[in-house]
Design a protein around this motif. Structure first.
Motif, PDB file in Angstrom:
ATOM      1  N   MET A  94      43.841   3.469  15.864  1.00  0.00           N
ATOM      2  CA  MET A  94      43.749   1.937  16.500  1.00  0.00           C
ATOM      3  C   MET A  94      44.667   0.635  16.156  1.00  0.00           C
ATOM      4  SD  MET A  94      41.934   2.859  19.026  1.00  0.00           S
ATOM      5  CE  MET A  94      41.455   1.420  20.202  1.00  0.00           C
ATOM      6  N   ILE A  95      45.509   0.316  17.651  1.00  0.00           N
ATOM      7  CA  ILE A  95      46.649  -0.490  16.559  1.00  0.00           C
ATOM      8  C   ILE A  95      45.653  -2.073  16.405  1.00  0.00           C
ATOM      9  CG2 ILE A  95      46.469  -1.803  19.037  1.00  0.00           C
ATOM     10  CD1 ILE A  95      49.504  -1.451  16.169  1.00  0.00           C
ATOM     11  N   ASP A  96      46.117  -2.925  14.601  1.00  0.00           N
ATOM     12  CA  ASP A  96      45.035  -3.896  14.635  1.00  0.00           C
ATOM     13  C   ASP A  96      45.649  -4.984  14.561  1.00  0.00           C
ATOM     14  OD1 ASP A  96      43.731  -5.544  12.929  1.00  0.00           O
ATOM     15  OD2 ASP A  96      43.962  -4.682  11.831  1.00  0.00           O
ATOM     16  N   THR A  97      44.858  -5.275  16.293  1.00  0.00           N
ATOM     17  CA  THR A  97      46.165  -6.490  16.681  1.00  0.00           C
ATOM     18  C   THR A  97      45.521  -8.010  15.609  1.00  0.00           C
ATOM     19  OG1 THR A  97      43.984  -6.384  18.249  1.00  0.00           O
ATOM     20  CG2 THR A  97      46.073  -5.394  19.241  1.00  0.00           C
ATOM     21  N   ALA A  98      44.182  -7.996  16.133  1.00  0.00           N
ATOM     22  CA  ALA A  98      44.144  -9.255  14.956  1.00  0.00           C
ATOM     23  C   ALA A  98      45.475  -9.194  13.785  1.00  0.00           C
ATOM     24  CB  ALA A  98      42.708  -9.126  14.200  1.00  0.00           C
ATOM     25  N   ALA A  99      45.636  -8.284  12.604  1.00  0.00           N
ATOM     26  CA  ALA A  99      46.317  -8.145  12.215  1.00  0.00           C
ATOM     27  C   ALA A  99      47.384  -8.487  11.597  1.00  0.00           C
ATOM     28  CB  ALA A  99      46.515  -7.086  10.718  1.00  0.00           C
ATOM     29  N   PHE A 100      47.946  -8.452  13.421  1.00  0.00           N
ATOM     30  CA  PHE A 100      49.709  -8.785  13.611  1.00  0.00           C
ATOM     31  C   PHE A 100      49.585  -9.939  14.232  1.00  0.00           C
ATOM     32  CE2 PHE A 100      51.077  -9.009  18.616  1.00  0.00           C
ATOM     33  CZ  PHE A 100      52.869  -8.708  18.175  1.00  0.00           C
ATOM     34  N   LEU A 101      48.652 -10.450  14.523  1.00  0.00           N
ATOM     35  CA  LEU A 101      48.569 -12.000  14.949  1.00  0.00           C
ATOM     36  C   LEU A 101      48.820 -12.941  13.736  1.00  0.00           C
ATOM     37  CD1 LEU A 101      46.109 -11.925  18.452  1.00  0.00           C
ATOM     38  CD2 LEU A 101      48.437 -12.109  18.089  1.00  0.00           C
ATOM     39  N   ALA A 102      47.889 -12.479  12.523  1.00  0.00           N
ATOM     40  CA  ALA A 102      47.114 -13.189  11.420  1.00  0.00           C
ATOM     41  C   ALA A 102      48.864 -13.346  11.087  1.00  0.00           C
ATOM     42  CB  ALA A 102      46.792 -12.532  10.614  1.00  0.00           C
ATOM     43  N   ASP A 103      49.823 -12.008  10.692  1.00  0.00           N
ATOM     44  CA  ASP A 103      50.821 -11.915  10.678  1.00  0.00           C
ATOM     45  C   ASP A 103      52.349 -12.764  11.309  1.00  0.00           C
ATOM     46  OD1 ASP A 103      50.170  -9.686   9.083  1.00  0.00           O
ATOM     47  OD2 ASP A 103      50.944  -8.143   9.225  1.00  0.00           O
ATOM     48  N   LEU A 104      51.745 -12.722  12.538  1.00  0.00           N
ATOM     49  CA  LEU A 104      53.427 -13.841  12.436  1.00  0.00           C
ATOM     50  C   LEU A 104      52.531 -15.051  13.379  1.00  0.00           C
ATOM     51  CD1 LEU A 104      53.205 -11.856  16.541  1.00  0.00           C
ATOM     52  CD2 LEU A 104      55.155 -12.482  14.928  1.00  0.00           C
ATOM     53  N   ASP A 105      51.758 -15.368  12.553  1.00  0.00           N
ATOM     54  CA  ASP A 105      50.791 -16.570  12.006  1.00  0.00           C
ATOM     55  C   ASP A 105      51.431 -17.305  10.959  1.00  0.00           C
ATOM     56  OD1 ASP A 105      49.881 -17.319  14.298  1.00  0.00           O
ATOM     57  OD2 ASP A 105      47.952 -16.471  14.176  1.00  0.00           O
ATOM     58  N   THR A 106      51.545 -15.983   9.876  1.00  0.00           N
ATOM     59  CA  THR A 106      52.022 -16.394   8.256  1.00  0.00           C
ATOM     60  C   THR A 106      53.497 -16.352   8.793  1.00  0.00           C
ATOM     61  OG1 THR A 106      49.856 -15.051   7.313  1.00  0.00           O
ATOM     62  CG2 THR A 106      51.580 -15.509   6.511  1.00  0.00           C
ATOM     63  N   LEU A 107      53.926 -15.771   9.508  1.00  0.00           N
ATOM     64  CA  LEU A 107      55.753 -15.752   8.883  1.00  0.00           C
ATOM     65  C   LEU A 107      56.111 -17.386   9.573  1.00  0.00           C
ATOM     66  CD1 LEU A 107      58.351 -14.335   8.441  1.00  0.00           C
ATOM     67  CD2 LEU A 107      58.496 -13.657  10.841  1.00  0.00           C
ATOM     68  N   ARG A 108      55.266 -17.622  10.477  1.00  0.00           N
ATOM     69  CA  ARG A 108      55.731 -18.945  11.308  1.00  0.00           C
ATOM     70  C   ARG A 108      55.398 -20.014  10.445  1.00  0.00           C
ATOM     71  NH1 ARG A 108      52.055 -20.601  16.646  1.00  0.00           N
ATOM     72  NH2 ARG A 108      54.263 -21.509  17.058  1.00  0.00           N
ATOM     73  N   LYS A 109      54.656 -19.891   9.263  1.00  0.00           N
ATOM     74  CA  LYS A 109      54.587 -20.571   8.629  1.00  0.00           C
ATOM     75  C   LYS A 109      55.779 -21.587   7.652  1.00  0.00           C
ATOM     76  CE  LYS A 109      50.578 -22.740   9.138  1.00  0.00           C
ATOM     77  NZ  LYS A 109      50.651 -23.716  10.156  1.00  0.00           N
ATOM     78  N   ILE A 110      56.164 -19.940   7.469  1.00  0.00           N
ATOM     79  CA  ILE A 110      58.228 -20.248   6.802  1.00  0.00           C
ATOM     80  C   ILE A 110      59.402 -21.059   7.468  1.00  0.00           C
ATOM     81  CG2 ILE A 110      59.238 -18.843   5.231  1.00  0.00           C
ATOM     82  CD1 ILE A 110      57.336 -16.905   4.683  1.00  0.00           C
ATOM     83  N   GLY A 111      59.697 -21.709   6.570  1.00  0.00           N
ATOM     84  CA  GLY A 111      60.557 -22.337   7.699  1.00  0.00           C
ATOM     85  C   GLY A 111      60.088 -23.111   8.876  1.00  0.00           C
ATOM     86  N   GLU A 112      58.845 -24.037   9.146  1.00  0.00           N
ATOM     87  CA  GLU A 112      58.243 -24.579   9.875  1.00  0.00           C
ATOM     88  C   GLU A 112      58.849 -25.840  10.529  1.00  0.00           C
ATOM     89  OE1 GLU A 112      53.029 -25.927  11.292  1.00  0.00           O
ATOM     90  OE2 GLU A 112      53.626 -25.598   8.905  1.00  0.00           O
ATOM     91  N   TYR A 113      59.254 -26.295  11.724  1.00  0.00           N
ATOM     92  CA  TYR A 113      59.662 -27.189  12.018  1.00  0.00           C
ATOM     93  C   TYR A 113      58.709 -27.405  13.916  1.00  0.00           C
ATOM     94  CZ  TYR A 113      63.060 -30.175  14.830  1.00  0.00           C
ATOM     95  OH  TYR A 113      63.314 -30.901  15.683  1.00  0.00           O
ATOM     96  N   LYS A 114      58.326 -28.312  13.268  1.00  0.00           N
ATOM     97  CA  LYS A 114      57.232 -29.048  15.130  1.00  0.00           C
ATOM     98  C   LYS A 114      56.380 -27.001  15.245  1.00  0.00           C
ATOM     99  CE  LYS A 114      60.049 -32.826  16.260  1.00  0.00           C
ATOM    100  NZ  LYS A 114      61.096 -32.809  16.948  1.00  0.00           N
ATOM    101  N   THR A 115      56.332 -26.932  16.102  1.00  0.00           N
ATOM    102  CA  THR A 115      55.857 -25.698  16.232  1.00  0.00           C
ATOM    103  C   THR A 115      56.793 -24.426  16.582  1.00  0.00           C
ATOM    104  OG1 THR A 115      56.485 -25.699  19.113  1.00  0.00           O
ATOM    105  CG2 THR A 115      54.426 -27.470  17.865  1.00  0.00           C
TER     106      THR A 115
END
Length: 398
Positions: free
Chosen positions: A1-22
């Motif tokens: 099964m695909i772990d969509t929660a981990a998938f979204l969590a990784d996306l959220d973590t990556l967006r913090k690197i170089g964050e600019y507004k949203t």
């Protein structure tokens, strides 16, 4: 099964690197970009891949088990002050496929966003289509910094570049945001990409005569800007007669010499391009453009020249990969998906030179991309991830 929660969590973590507004600001080889590459390599190791950051900046995670294998990924650098999903979605979704146990090599292809040279240096390097001479000659699009210098500052100088063996792969998958409004306007949640458009880029030079705006009568004038405007008007009048249903064309840059308020422009340079999924359609548009310039030169006092500067061919999706994604979308998103071409270009277009490719789209809210307000509903991200996982699984099992 695909772990969509981990998938979204990784996306959220990556967006913090170089964050600019949203959104994010991660130009290629910037400190933020390199931080994201090292972060990704660590995540690859956690899911059992063998990670490497190569000499051009590709982050490659090799599956160590038996095949058949597929390649999956996209890019993680961003346009300047841009969105958090463009590219990142394809990389993190590929990581999720590996976490789910599929035999996937994951790659973040470097510089899809054209910060250096002719762009796509990562995917072109990966398939052996980037020479040392091109690297020597490439400079930053916005900074003018030599690529060699940027590689050294990023700690990549002297590292070997990975070149893949296409025989290892049944195909390459890429999930991406649509970057348009077709899905949203139709109330749909998944796009199965039939192919990636080709592009033809031109430079149109219009030669006038630089002169004083007050002392030169209208009868005497040879205004290069007026000549350029006439050509662009003729294009907008003629192209609808020869284009396809999804053809687009753009005069993305107009440069005047001199560009001064009280001087008649003596020269105008137009950067012009058009796109379509069908080469026959683009051939018609090219012929029409040549006729327009020829007719302009017959009538106008400011002669023009036309030069084709770059050409990329359309890349059609592999039928078997397309069928696997289509059947997965039909089952997991019944009545909420459509087949559609990609009007934007992607790394998959270069990979298509050596192996079968296919892409999947998720909707873009308001069609916005290349801007920090870019976004996609989380439920649509999850659905796209499930469809991709099921499609890749079916393709590997076929």
């Amino acid at each position: 099964m695909i772990d969509t929660a981990a998938f979204l969590a990784d996306l959220d973590t990556l967006r913090k690197i170089g964050e600019y507004k949203t959104g994010v600001h991660r130009p290629t080889f910037s400190p933020q970009d390199m931080e994201s590459r090292h972060w990704l390599a660590a995540r690859m190791a956690e899911v059992g891949l063998e990670p490497t950051i190569d000499g051009i900046g590709n982050v490659f995670g090799r599956h160590t088990g038996p095949g058949p294998h597929v390649l999956a990924g996209s890019h993680i650098e961003s346009q300047n002050y841009a969105g958090w999903l463009d590219g990142a979605l394809g990389v993190i979704s590929a990581l999720a496929l590996a976490r789910a146990g599929l035999p996937v090599d994951v790659c973040a292809y470097c510089d899809e966003e054209w910060h250096f040279g002719a762009g796509f240096i990562g995917s072109r390097s990966l398939i052996g289509r980037l020479s040392e001479e091109e690297i020597d000659a490439s400079v930053g699009t916005f900074t003018g910094q030599p690529l060699r210098e940027a590689l050294e500052q990023a700690g990549l100088a002297g590292k070997p570049r990975i070149v893949i063996d296409p025989a290892r792969y049944k195909g390459a998958f890429e999930m991406h945001i649509e970057q348009g409004t077709q899905l949203e306007n139709a109330g749909l949640r998944v796009g199965v990409v039939t192919g990636i458009v080709g592009i033809r880029n031109y430079v149109i030079e219009v030669e006038g005569k630089q002169d004083h705006t007050g002392g030169t009568t209208m009868a005497e004038r040879k205004d290069a800007l007026v000549g350029a405007m006439r050509i662009l008007h003729a294009i907008d009048m003629e192209f609808p007669r020869v284009c396809g249903e999804r053809s687009v064309w753009t005069a993305g840059k107009l440069v005047l010499d001199p560009n001064a308020p009280h001087i008649i422009p003596g020269h105008a340079t137009i950067n012009f391009s058009f796109r379509d999924i069908d080469n026959a359609v683009m051939d018609r548009m090219a012929a029409a453009l040549e006729r327009i310039v020829q007719e302009h030169n017959r009538r106008d006092r400011c002669p023009a020249t036309l030069q084709l500067t770059a050409r990329s061919e359309p890349a059609l999706s592999d039928p078997a990969m397309l069928a696997a994604l289509t059947s997965a979308a039909g089952e997991l998103a019944p009545g909420a998906w459509q087949a559609m071409p990609s009007g934007a270009i992607h790394d998959s277009q270069h990979l298509a030179r050596v192996m079968p490719v296919a892409m999947l789209f998720t909707p873009s809210i308001g069609g916005i991309s290349h801007h920090w307000t870019e976004d996609t509903k989380r439920e649509d991200l999850e659905l796209g991830m499930r469809v991709l996982h099921e499609g890749v699984s079916r393709f590997l099992a076929a």
